[in-house]
Design an enzyme around this catalytic site. Sequence first.
Site: not given
Ligand code: PLP
Length: 405
Positions: A140, A225, A254
């Site tokens: 994700f 990520d 986050k």
């Molecule tokens: C690993 C990862 N990358 C990207 C995101 C996306 O982040 P945002 O919701 O702040 O756009 C998330 C959100 O859950 C995530 O867990």
Amino acid sequence: MSETFAVTRALFDEVMVPNYAPANLIPVRGQGSRVWDQQDKEYVDFAGGIAVNCLGHCHPALVNALTTQANKLWHLSNVMTNEPALRLAKKLVDSTFAEKVYFANSGAEANEGALKLARRWALDNFGEQKQDIISFGKSFHGRTFFTVTVGGQAAYSDGFGPKPGAVYHAEYNNLDSLKALISDNTCAVILEPIQGEGGIIPATEEFIKGVRELCDQHKALLIFDEVQTGVGRTGHLYAYMQYGVTPDILTSAKSLGGGFPIGAMLTTTAIAAHLKVGTHGSTYGGNPLACAVAEAALDTINTPKVLADVLAKEKLFRQELSRINAKYDVFTEVRGQGMLLGAALNEKFKGRSRDFLLASADQGLFVLMAGYDVVRFAPSLVIPDADIIEGMARFERAVAKVVQG
Ligand SMILES: Cc1ncc(COP(=O)(O)O)c(C=O)c1O
């Protein structure tokens, strides 16, 4: 307040776009790892937003940073730089592999920047044919159209028309499946060191090292990520630091803002050089309020004591979960690291993580799901041990209710 209408959960259905299905309760205030709703019912918070509130609610260092900055300067645009952004960038550079930082407002935007940078780097250095992006099943990376396409769940990206192309998915923790896809036309491989939304699935060290080697062989960039794993959540400032593997680009969000929206993309000077003036940007990226809060969060978390305590708290969580499991037999295993843990439901309870979440809320506890088979815990990194014990007593009652049916 002088509203002439009731601010209730029913108002959500009346006035909000129906893309979320929020809980019936409406929290109104929080302190540390406790939250209170409109009826003044108190909850222990093992969710932390979704792995966001790394210092709990209303941490004095963050409140101070925000209110101090709020009385100085809110916003400028990137026509000018600002002191909090420069201080935060310097501290991120000093404490990671990175030499350059780009600020965004969310995880998705940090990843969007990373993917665009990888494409531009490949185009400049190798030409148009090097544009393949490889990601992994169940990953994700956010909800913009590029990041959701790169994410490993087609269900999230289907139904919106033509997707960005040259995006491929290998199997996580399976080097052979990556070998079958990677080539000299690959510009980047993107991975989460622990898949969060996908079910709290840690990459093996062998896999992470193997991915780095394959990227090097094919001159592809490796993007980590760390939106969910970053800023102390695994007991390391960033999860990559424990593997002896360095990414070319890393994304963070986050916990970075502890609840104030901010994202960051970190990279080297040589790679960063390909995002020349005008190639990418954001109105709010590097906003002084966001950067001042993130600087305070980073200062508070990036100490040997706080990071070591995260691992001690993990032990306590695991002890309590195995005590509950010994009594009720609901989990097959507890996965993850630090304050990012997932309890995988066994055959009898598969598909029912939402029942555990709802039963927990009834008992005065916030937990999360990571898909329908995993109950996820992502509390404050500084949650007091007494709150862990109290939260687990509530979780035990919730588990008992679900087991009793
Ligand atoms: C690993 C990862 N990358 C990207 C995101 C996306 O982040 P945002 O919701 O702040 O756009 C998330 C959100 O859950 C995530 O867990």
